[in-house]
Design an enzyme around this catalytic site. Structure first.
Site, PDB file in Angstrom:
ATOM      1  N   ASN A   7       0.854  -1.190   0.000  1.00  0.00           N
ATOM      2  CA  ASN A   7       0.000   0.000   0.000  1.00  0.00           C
ATOM      3  C   ASN A   7       0.893   1.245   0.000  1.00  0.00           C
ATOM      4  O   ASN A   7       1.715   1.423   0.912  1.00  0.00           O
ATOM      5  CB  ASN A   7      -0.900  -0.040   1.250  1.00  0.00           C
ATOM      6  CG  ASN A   7      -1.814   1.163   1.333  1.00  0.00           C
ATOM      7  OD1 ASN A   7      -1.381   2.292   1.136  1.00  0.00           O
ATOM      8  ND2 ASN A   7      -3.072   0.928   1.649  1.00  0.00           N
ATOM      9  N   HIS A  10       1.043   6.193   1.827  1.00  0.00           N
ATOM     10  CA  HIS A  10       1.860   7.103   2.647  1.00  0.00           C
ATOM     11  C   HIS A  10       2.927   7.827   1.833  1.00  0.00           C
ATOM     12  O   HIS A  10       3.445   8.850   2.278  1.00  0.00           O
ATOM     13  CB  HIS A  10       2.444   6.356   3.847  1.00  0.00           C
ATOM     14  CG  HIS A  10       1.364   5.966   4.803  1.00  0.00           C
ATOM     15  ND1 HIS A  10       0.674   6.891   5.542  1.00  0.00           N
ATOM     16  CD2 HIS A  10       0.795   4.773   5.073  1.00  0.00           C
ATOM     17  CE1 HIS A  10      -0.266   6.270   6.254  1.00  0.00           C
ATOM     18  NE2 HIS A  10      -0.208   4.980   5.983  1.00  0.00           N
ATOM     19  N   HIS A  43      -5.654   3.641  -1.663  1.00  0.00           N
ATOM     20  CA  HIS A  43      -6.998   3.971  -1.161  1.00  0.00           C
ATOM     21  C   HIS A  43      -7.341   5.366  -1.677  1.00  0.00           C
ATOM     22  O   HIS A  43      -6.732   6.350  -1.263  1.00  0.00           O
ATOM     23  CB  HIS A  43      -6.980   3.938   0.374  1.00  0.00           C
ATOM     24  CG  HIS A  43      -8.308   4.182   0.996  1.00  0.00           C
ATOM     25  ND1 HIS A  43      -8.502   4.103   2.358  1.00  0.00           N
ATOM     26  CD2 HIS A  43      -9.527   4.494   0.476  1.00  0.00           C
ATOM     27  CE1 HIS A  43      -9.769   4.352   2.643  1.00  0.00           C
ATOM     28  NE2 HIS A  43     -10.411   4.609   1.523  1.00  0.00           N
ATOM     29  N   ARG A  45      -9.533   8.068  -1.243  1.00  0.00           N
ATOM     30  CA  ARG A  45     -10.530   8.494  -0.248  1.00  0.00           C
ATOM     31  C   ARG A  45     -11.405   9.588  -0.818  1.00  0.00           C
ATOM     32  O   ARG A  45     -10.975  10.364  -1.679  1.00  0.00           O
ATOM     33  CB  ARG A  45      -9.830   8.995   1.021  1.00  0.00           C
ATOM     34  CG  ARG A  45      -9.048   7.915   1.745  1.00  0.00           C
ATOM     35  CD  ARG A  45      -8.503   8.449   3.058  1.00  0.00           C
ATOM     36  NE  ARG A  45      -9.572   8.620   4.016  1.00  0.00           N
ATOM     37  CZ  ARG A  45      -9.785   7.808   5.049  1.00  0.00           C
ATOM     38  NH1 ARG A  45      -8.993   6.780   5.280  1.00  0.00           N
ATOM     39  NH2 ARG A  45     -10.785   8.028   5.875  1.00  0.00           N
ATOM     40  N   ARG A  49      -7.295  12.871   0.541  1.00  0.00           N
ATOM     41  CA  ARG A  49      -6.240  13.396   1.424  1.00  0.00           C
ATOM     42  C   ARG A  49      -4.851  12.903   1.036  1.00  0.00           C
ATOM     43  O   ARG A  49      -3.861  13.529   1.358  1.00  0.00           O
ATOM     44  CB  ARG A  49      -6.529  13.061   2.878  1.00  0.00           C
ATOM     45  CG  ARG A  49      -6.339  11.622   3.243  1.00  0.00           C
ATOM     46  CD  ARG A  49      -6.435  11.412   4.737  1.00  0.00           C
ATOM     47  NE  ARG A  49      -7.779  11.587   5.217  1.00  0.00           N
ATOM     48  CZ  ARG A  49      -8.236  10.989   6.329  1.00  0.00           C
ATOM     49  NH1 ARG A  49      -7.444  10.230   7.043  1.00  0.00           N
ATOM     50  NH2 ARG A  49      -9.470  11.164   6.724  1.00  0.00           N
ATOM     51  N   HIS A  50      -4.764  11.748   0.357  1.00  0.00           N
ATOM     52  CA  HIS A  50      -3.421  11.315  -0.071  1.00  0.00           C
ATOM     53  C   HIS A  50      -3.423  10.939  -1.561  1.00  0.00           C
ATOM     54  O   HIS A  50      -2.918  11.690  -2.384  1.00  0.00           O
ATOM     55  CB  HIS A  50      -2.825  10.232   0.837  1.00  0.00           C
ATOM     56  CG  HIS A  50      -3.753   9.161   1.330  1.00  0.00           C
ATOM     57  ND1 HIS A  50      -4.569   8.448   0.495  1.00  0.00           N
ATOM     58  CD2 HIS A  50      -3.955   8.678   2.583  1.00  0.00           C
ATOM     59  CE1 HIS A  50      -5.247   7.558   1.213  1.00  0.00           C
ATOM     60  NE2 HIS A  50      -4.915   7.686   2.482  1.00  0.00           N
ATOM     61  N   GLU A  70      -8.618   0.403  -3.025  1.00  0.00           N
ATOM     62  CA  GLU A  70      -9.468   0.466  -1.827  1.00  0.00           C
ATOM     63  C   GLU A  70     -10.374   1.665  -1.968  1.00  0.00           C
ATOM     64  O   GLU A  70      -9.912   2.766  -2.322  1.00  0.00           O
ATOM     65  CB  GLU A  70      -8.608   0.688  -0.578  1.00  0.00           C
ATOM     66  CG  GLU A  70      -7.961  -0.525  -0.028  1.00  0.00           C
ATOM     67  CD  GLU A  70      -7.142  -0.173   1.210  1.00  0.00           C
ATOM     68  OE1 GLU A  70      -7.414   0.860   1.856  1.00  0.00           O
ATOM     69  OE2 GLU A  70      -6.210  -0.910   1.493  1.00  0.00           O
ATOM     70  N   THR A 101      -8.274   3.810   8.278  1.00  0.00           N
ATOM     71  CA  THR A 101      -9.493   2.997   8.322  1.00  0.00           C
ATOM     72  C   THR A 101      -9.666   2.383   9.712  1.00  0.00           C
ATOM     73  O   THR A 101      -8.763   1.742  10.229  1.00  0.00           O
ATOM     74  CB  THR A 101      -9.399   1.864   7.277  1.00  0.00           C
ATOM     75  OG1 THR A 101      -8.920   2.422   6.058  1.00  0.00           O
ATOM     76  CG2 THR A 101     -10.754   1.223   7.061  1.00  0.00           C
ATOM     77  N   GLU A 151     -11.061  -9.297   3.023  1.00  0.00           N
ATOM     78  CA  GLU A 151      -9.800  -8.918   3.653  1.00  0.00           C
ATOM     79  C   GLU A 151     -10.081  -8.814   5.144  1.00  0.00           C
ATOM     80  O   GLU A 151     -10.920  -8.004   5.578  1.00  0.00           O
ATOM     81  CB  GLU A 151      -9.265  -7.586   3.108  1.00  0.00           C
ATOM     82  CG  GLU A 151      -7.946  -7.218   3.786  1.00  0.00           C
ATOM     83  CD  GLU A 151      -7.235  -6.026   3.177  1.00  0.00           C
ATOM     84  OE1 GLU A 151      -7.362  -5.816   1.943  1.00  0.00           O
ATOM     85  OE2 GLU A 151      -6.566  -5.291   3.923  1.00  0.00           O
ATOM     86  N   HIS A 190      -3.807  -4.360   7.761  1.00  0.00           N
ATOM     87  CA  HIS A 190      -3.956  -3.197   8.634  1.00  0.00           C
ATOM     88  C   HIS A 190      -3.100  -3.344   9.884  1.00  0.00           C
ATOM     89  O   HIS A 190      -3.288  -4.256  10.670  1.00  0.00           O
ATOM     90  CB  HIS A 190      -5.408  -2.931   9.054  1.00  0.00           C
ATOM     91  CG  HIS A 190      -5.622  -1.468   9.325  1.00  0.00           C
ATOM     92  ND1 HIS A 190      -5.189  -0.858  10.470  1.00  0.00           N
ATOM     93  CD2 HIS A 190      -6.171  -0.492   8.559  1.00  0.00           C
ATOM     94  CE1 HIS A 190      -5.477   0.429  10.414  1.00  0.00           C
ATOM     95  NE2 HIS A 190      -6.062   0.681   9.257  1.00  0.00           N
ATOM     96  N   GLY A 212       1.246  -1.287   4.358  1.00  0.00           N
ATOM     97  CA  GLY A 212       1.675   0.019   3.885  1.00  0.00           C
ATOM     98  C   GLY A 212       2.613   0.753   4.813  1.00  0.00           C
ATOM     99  O   GLY A 212       3.805   0.906   4.539  1.00  0.00           O
ATOM    100  N   HIS A 213       2.097   1.184   5.959  1.00  0.00           N
ATOM    101  CA  HIS A 213       2.815   2.160   6.777  1.00  0.00           C
ATOM    102  C   HIS A 213       4.205   1.692   7.174  1.00  0.00           C
ATOM    103  O   HIS A 213       5.185   2.431   7.040  1.00  0.00           O
ATOM    104  CB  HIS A 213       1.974   2.494   8.012  1.00  0.00           C
ATOM    105  CG  HIS A 213       2.544   3.592   8.832  1.00  0.00           C
ATOM    106  ND1 HIS A 213       3.408   3.367   9.875  1.00  0.00           N
ATOM    107  CD2 HIS A 213       2.418   4.938   8.736  1.00  0.00           C
ATOM    108  CE1 HIS A 213       3.768   4.519  10.398  1.00  0.00           C
ATOM    109  NE2 HIS A 213       3.183   5.487   9.723  1.00  0.00           N
TER     110      HIS A 213
HETATM  111  N1  PXP Z   1      -5.833  -2.888   4.297  1.00  0.00           N
HETATM  112  C1  PXP Z   1      -6.791  -1.933   4.381  1.00  0.00           C
HETATM  113  C2  PXP Z   1      -8.199  -2.284   4.019  1.00  0.00           C
HETATM  114  C3  PXP Z   1      -6.458  -0.617   4.764  1.00  0.00           C
HETATM  115  O1  PXP Z   1      -7.424   0.308   4.844  1.00  0.00           O
HETATM  116  C4  PXP Z   1      -5.127  -0.314   5.059  1.00  0.00           C
HETATM  117  C5  PXP Z   1      -4.741   1.092   5.445  1.00  0.00           C
HETATM  118  O2  PXP Z   1      -4.992   1.939   4.392  1.00  0.00           O
HETATM  119  C6  PXP Z   1      -4.168  -1.331   4.950  1.00  0.00           C
HETATM  120  C7  PXP Z   1      -4.556  -2.617   4.579  1.00  0.00           C
HETATM  121  C8  PXP Z   1      -2.720  -1.084   5.212  1.00  0.00           C
HETATM  122  O3  PXP Z   1      -2.543  -0.747   6.559  1.00  0.00           O
HETATM  123  P1  PXP Z   1      -1.118  -0.304   7.091  1.00  0.00           P
HETATM  124  O4  PXP Z   1      -0.777   0.980   6.409  1.00  0.00           O
HETATM  125  O5  PXP Z   1      -1.348  -0.145   8.560  1.00  0.00           O
HETATM  126  O6  PXP Z   1      -0.151  -1.392   6.740  1.00  0.00           O
END
Ligand code: PXP
Length: 249
Positions: A7, A10, A43, A45, A49-50, A70, A101, A151, A190, A212-213
């Site tokens: 993801n 960021h 994602h 949104r 925002r990103h 997403e 989320t 998911e 997540h 992602g993060h």
């Molecule tokens: N899966 C979903 C459905 C999400 O909304 C997110 C965050 O955007 C992620 C995975 C990835 O989460 P993280 O950035 O905490 O790894």
């Protein structure tokens, strides 16, 4: 063996902090693929925002693996998905005031709407995944909606204390097994990190982790390609034994 969806929201967050053109998430998607990403997730949104519309359009044209969009279950997003045709749409709940989320979808509570949207996207050849908690009632509703994928939300596992983590892991293991009994394919994501990802990657039947993060954070030190490579190694070859109790008796 689970695969890895990266993801890149960021990367876009850093760009939007200055509303400029760098860093461009589209070029970083290429680096993520070079590092072994099996798919790219963004994602889009409602408040933009990103990730921006132009990012998704360019990613659709350039991603060589799979593009997972997403999005919230709205008419605006449905139209965008039908136009751009990502490989997969993951439907997520969205609230303007949230930082990221929070919680999974209430598919049970809005089953007719999710069923109709799932049908519309699947008829266009787009895979549909529903982001839900590992809750038997929600999983049963996902089955009824006709979606092929879920998911599972790993946020509670990721935020649990060391003492609580085994029970959160067990909930995800049971949810994965139940979803597969229902004929659903299972992804998860997540809050996963280099420290907590392995037990989730080792769940039998788990197909893809969306992360992602933590990857973007590590990329600041080692570069995105290398950060993805390191995560991919953990996802592909996780230690089977739980990590928690042994490190923190
Ligand atoms: N899966 C979903 C459905 C999400 O909304 C997110 C965050 O955007 C992620 C995975 C990835 O989460 P993280 O950035 O905490 O790894």
């Amino acid at each position: 063996m689970a695969s890895l969806g990266v993801n890149i929201d960021h990367i876009a967050n850093v760009r939007q902090a200055r509303r400029t053109v760098e860093p461009d998430p589209v070029s970083y998607a290429l680096l993520a693929e070079l590092g072994g990403a099996d798919g790219i997730t963004v994602h889009l949104r409602e408040d933009r925002r990103h990730i921006q519309d132009r990012d998704v359009e360019l990613l659709r044209a350039t991603v060589r693996t799979r593009l997972n969009l997403e999005m919230a279950a709205t008419a605006e997003m449905e139209a965008i998905a039908l136009r751009l045709r990502p490989d997969m749409v993951t439907l997520v709940p969205e609230r303007r005031e949230e930082v990221t989320t929070e919680g999974g979808l209430d598919v049970r509570g809005q089953l007719p709407a999710f069923t109709a949207l799932t049908r519309s996207l699947q008829q266009a050849g787009i895979g549909v995944s529903l982001f839900v908690d590992a809750d038997p009632d929600q999983l049963e509703a996902c089955r009824q909606s006709g979606a092929r994928w879920v998911e599972l939300h790993t946020g509670r596992y990721a935020e649990a204390s060391w003492a609580e983590q085994p029970q959160e892991l067990a909930r995800l293991e049971k949810g994965t097994a139940l979803a597969r009994e229902f004929g659903l394919r299972v992804n998860a994501g997540h809050g996963l990190t280099y420290q907590n990802v392995e037990p989730i990657a080792a769940i039998p039947g788990m197909e893809e982790l969306n992360i992602g993060h933590t990857i973007v954070a590590r990329a600041l030190a080692v570069g995105l390609e290398q950060a993805v490579r390191q995560m991919k190694a953990l996802v592909q070859n996780p230690r089977r034994e739980p990590l928690f109790g042994q490190r923190h008796p």
